[in-house]
Structure formats: structure tokens, C-alpha cells
Scaffold this active site. Structure first.
Site, short mmCIF file in Angstrom:
data_model
loop_
_atom_site.label_atom_id
_atom_site.label_comp_id
_atom_site.label_asym_id
_atom_site.label_seq_id
_atom_site.Cartn_x
_atom_site.Cartn_y
_atom_site.Cartn_z
CE LYS A 64 21.58 7.86 26.95
NZ LYS A 64 21.39 7.57 25.50
CB THR A 65 27.14 12.22 26.28
OG1 THR A 65 26.93 10.87 26.70
CG2 THR A 65 28.49 12.70 26.76
CG ASP A 109 27.12 7.58 29.90
OD1 ASP A 109 25.88 7.50 29.82
OD2 ASP A 109 27.88 7.45 28.91
CB THR A 158 20.53 2.65 27.35
OG1 THR A 158 21.23 1.75 28.22
CG2 THR A 158 21.53 3.49 26.60
NE ARG A 217 27.56 7.79 19.71
CZ ARG A 217 27.15 7.46 20.92
NH1 ARG A 217 26.49 6.32 21.12
NH2 ARG A 217 27.37 8.26 21.94
P1 ADP Z 1 24.25 9.50 24.04
O1 ADP Z 1 24.99 10.07 25.21
O2 ADP Z 1 22.76 9.61 24.17
O3 ADP Z 1 24.67 8.09 23.71
P2 ADP Z 1 25.64 11.55 22.54
O4 ADP Z 1 25.24 12.76 23.30
O5 ADP Z 1 27.02 11.05 22.76
O6 ADP Z 1 24.59 10.36 22.74
O7 ADP Z 1 25.40 11.87 20.98
C1 ADP Z 1 26.16 11.27 19.96
C2 ADP Z 1 26.60 12.30 18.95
O8 ADP Z 1 25.46 12.74 18.23
C3 ADP Z 1 27.18 13.58 19.58
O9 ADP Z 1 28.58 13.54 19.60
C4 ADP Z 1 26.72 14.69 18.70
O10 ADP Z 1 27.69 14.96 17.71
C5 ADP Z 1 25.48 14.14 18.03
N1 ADP Z 1 24.24 14.70 18.61
C6 ADP Z 1 23.47 14.14 19.57
N2 ADP Z 1 22.39 14.90 19.81
C7 ADP Z 1 22.47 15.96 18.98
C8 ADP Z 1 21.64 17.11 18.74
N3 ADP Z 1 20.48 17.29 19.42
N4 ADP Z 1 22.03 17.98 17.80
C9 ADP Z 1 23.18 17.80 17.11
N5 ADP Z 1 24.00 16.74 17.28
C10 ADP Z 1 23.66 15.83 18.20
#
Ligand code: ADP
Length: 330
Positions: A64-65, A109, A158, A217
């Protein structure tokens, strides 16, 4: 693109940052989501308009981030970041809204954790790009209505179920992020091994991907640990055997469950006779936060059919009982 402005206390953590893709084209998987985003981004660019507001929902660590930080980079616009818990009152939101450049991105977020007053303040900002500001105090107080620049709000949550309908409806594009396939995670692991300057066998990246709970992650965390392990115990090259040894040392099992996941399942089995049991009661017994269990533990267990949700609470499945037995039996 211009330099991103990062604001707020909780910027994405440093560990995540170095492996985070820098543009949507560098992201792996989520193809349908990326295609739909491409359509709205292309259209906004062609019409020279701000992008419509976007809501991402899904379990933690699925990107998401990453989407929220890649979109402004791809568009070459400024970016501001904050989160639901950091915005206690409308006044906390005002600097973000008045600082927002035209077409820039404001990322919130954990948007389901916005207090009601802040959420309602956002409505007119999102819809008409107008906000009310109170000047002065007491009998001298007066309200002025201020126009802000047309910006794009990206929200992440989430718990889409916890969002109110009026807030949800103000996002023209809503995207659900689902767990990744083993092949997609293996690709992420291979790419990130190169970024981390470590060599890895193909069978090792596949094994790690199968034990990463469908979550980039988690895959990145596993990879970092295994890299440390092979650097400390061997010559720094990741073979299948070394990957397995490293994960065994962290007590990650064949399904990718860690101690906390297994503790959750064994608590339901031992204390609640397999369920049904309420998440509050399970959390209390485990001495854990119910939100952590609901956000970080349950989604993958539900997805892999180790757990089911019934109207009367959570129940483990036969598959879970068998898995726990074989794990303890080892
Ligand atoms: P969320 O915001 O959903 O909790 P993040 O965007 O922070 O998750 O993702 C966590 C980590 O996973 C990121 O820092 C990145 O390195 C990796 N990641 C997430 N999605 C992808 C993707 N589609 N391709 C490659 N790496 C990804």
C-alpha cells in the site's frame, strides 16, 4: 521529478526503504491493480487534471505504502505523508492541506484510525478543495473559508470494513491488495538479493517465497536474516540448505508460520477446544493486542484455511490441528 517532501513522524521505516521499488514499473505482481492505476494516471496526465483520490486496502506489508510513494514519483509531483493516529484534530490536518501543491499527493496511512472530527473535515477538502479555518478565540472567533490547491488523497487501511460509507464513497478508485503468489515473491527475492549484493540459488529463493506468508515485507525480512546467517556461518552465498537452516533457527515452519502464528493456533486448540472463540478472549490469553492478531496474524491463516471465522468466533480447521501436531512432533 521534484524532490519528495516527507512530513509527519512516522515516515516509512528505514529497513523497508532501501528495498522499496521507486516506480510502479519496478513493482512485482498486483497486475490488475497496476493496469487500472495506469488508466487513471494516463487520463489525469492527458487532461492535465489532478488524479482522483485513491484508497488501498489489504493486510500489512502488501504494498500500500509502496504504491502511494511510487505514484507521485511516476507523476513527478510532491508527496506528503501522515497517518490516522497522527491526526488528532482538524488543526493537525490543516498544514498538510495548505502545503499541498496542485496535483500533489497527500498520503494518509491507517486512515481508518482518523478521529470522526478529522474525517468530517476531510470531506469538503476532498470534494471541493475548500476548508474552514477558525481565527481568534471566544467571542472574537470567526471562520474563514479557504480554497486549497486541487490535490490527490491516497488513503491506506488494513480494515476497509472500519471505514465509514461517506469516507469510502469519496474515493473514486478503491483497490484491494491481495497476497502474492510464490512465483511473484521469488521474483522479489531474486531482485532484492541483487540489491543487497548477495548471490542466491533459484531453489533457495523459491523456498523462501513459500515461507513468506504471501507478503513482500515478510519475504524481505526473511531474506535479510538469511543474508546475515550465510555471512556469519558460511561464505555469503545463499544455497537451499543454508536458507532452510537459517529459517529453522528463526523457528519458521514449512508453511512459513512463526512462533506467534503457531501460538495463536495452539491457544485456540488448547484453551478454547479448537473454537469458536472471540478474538478478544484469544488475545487476552496470549497477552497480545487484538488489533495485532486481526491485522497481522489472522489474514494469512484465514487465506490458507488454517482458520475460519464463524458468527460465534474463530475456529481452527483440521488442517491447522494436523499442522500443529506435525510441528510439535518434530
Ligand atoms: P504496506 O504499506 O501495505 O504495509 P509496504 O508498501 O510498506 O506495505 O510494503 C512493504 C515492503 O514490501 C516494501 O518496502 C517493499 O520493499 C516490498 N514490496 C511491497 N510490494 C511490493 C511489490 N509489488 N513489488 C516489490 N516489492 C514490494
Amino acid at each position: 521529478g521534484r524532490e519528495a517532501i516527507l512530513q509527519g513522524e512516522d515516515s516509512p521505516n528505514e529497513e523497508d526503504k532501501s528495498l522499496r521499488p521507486q516506480s510502479i514499473s519496478e513493482m512485482v505482481g498486483q497486475l490488475e491493480v497496476r493496469e487500472r492505476l495506469k488508466v487513471v494516471v494516463d487520463a489525469a496526465v492527458k487532461r492535465d487534471e489532478p488524479l482522483g483520490h485513491i484508497l488501498f486496502d489489504g493486510p500489512p506489508g502488501l504494498g500500500k505504502t509502496t504504491f502511494a510513494t511510487c505514484i507521485p514519483k511516476d507523476l513527478g509531483v510532491n508527496f506528503q505523508l501522515t497517518s490516522g493516529p497522527a491526526l488528532q484534530a482538524p488543526k493537525d490536518l490543516i498544514p498538510y492541506l495548505t502545503n499541498a501543491d496542485e496535483k500533489s499527493i497527500l498520503f494518509i496511512d491507517e486512515i481508518h484510525r482518523l478521529p470522526k472530527s478529522v474525517e468530517e473535515y476531510l470531506y469538503t477538502a476532498m470534494e471541493d478543495f475548500r476548508i474552514d479555518i477558525v481565527l481568534g478565540e471566544g467571542t472574537n472567533a470567526r471562520t474563514i473559508n479557504l480554497q486549497v490547491k486541487p490535490f490527490t488523497l491516497i488513503g491506506a487501511t488494513t480494515r476497509s470494513g472500519m471505514l465509514t460509507a461517506p469516507l469510502r464513497d469519496r474515493f473514486p478508485l478503491r483497490e484491494h491488495l491481495d497476497f502474492y503468489t510464490h512465483e511473484e515473491l521469488a521474483e522479489i527475492i531474486r531482485r532484492n538479493s541483487r540489491k543487497l549484493d548477495v548471490t542466491i540459488e533459484d531453489d533457495a529463493s523459491l523456498e523462501i517465497s513459500e515461507r513468506s506468508r504471501g507478503t513482500p515485507r515478510v519475504a524481505n525480512n526473511r531474506l535479510r536474516w538469511i543474508r546475515d546467517y550465510v555471512t556469519s556461518k558460511a561464505d555469503g552465498h545463499i544455497s537451499l540448505q543454508l536458507a532452510r537452516d537459517a529459517m529453522a533457527m528463526q523457528e519458521i515452519d514449512a508453511l512459513g508460520l512463526d512462533n506467534q502464528d503457531r501460538k495463536y493456533l495452539t491457544t485456540i486448540i488448547r484453551v478454547f477446544g479448537g473454537g469458536p472463540a472471540g478474538v478478544e478472549a484469544i488475545a487476552h490469553t496470549m497477552n497480545a493486542a487484538p488489533e495485532t492478531l486481526a491485522d497481522e496474524v489472522e489474514p494469512f491463516l484465514l487465506r490458507t484455511e488454517l482458520l475460519v471465522r464463524t458468527p460465534r468466533g474463530r475456529m481452527v480447521t483440521t488442517k491447522a490441528v494436523e499442522h500443529i501436531q506435525t510441528h510439535i512432533g518434530r
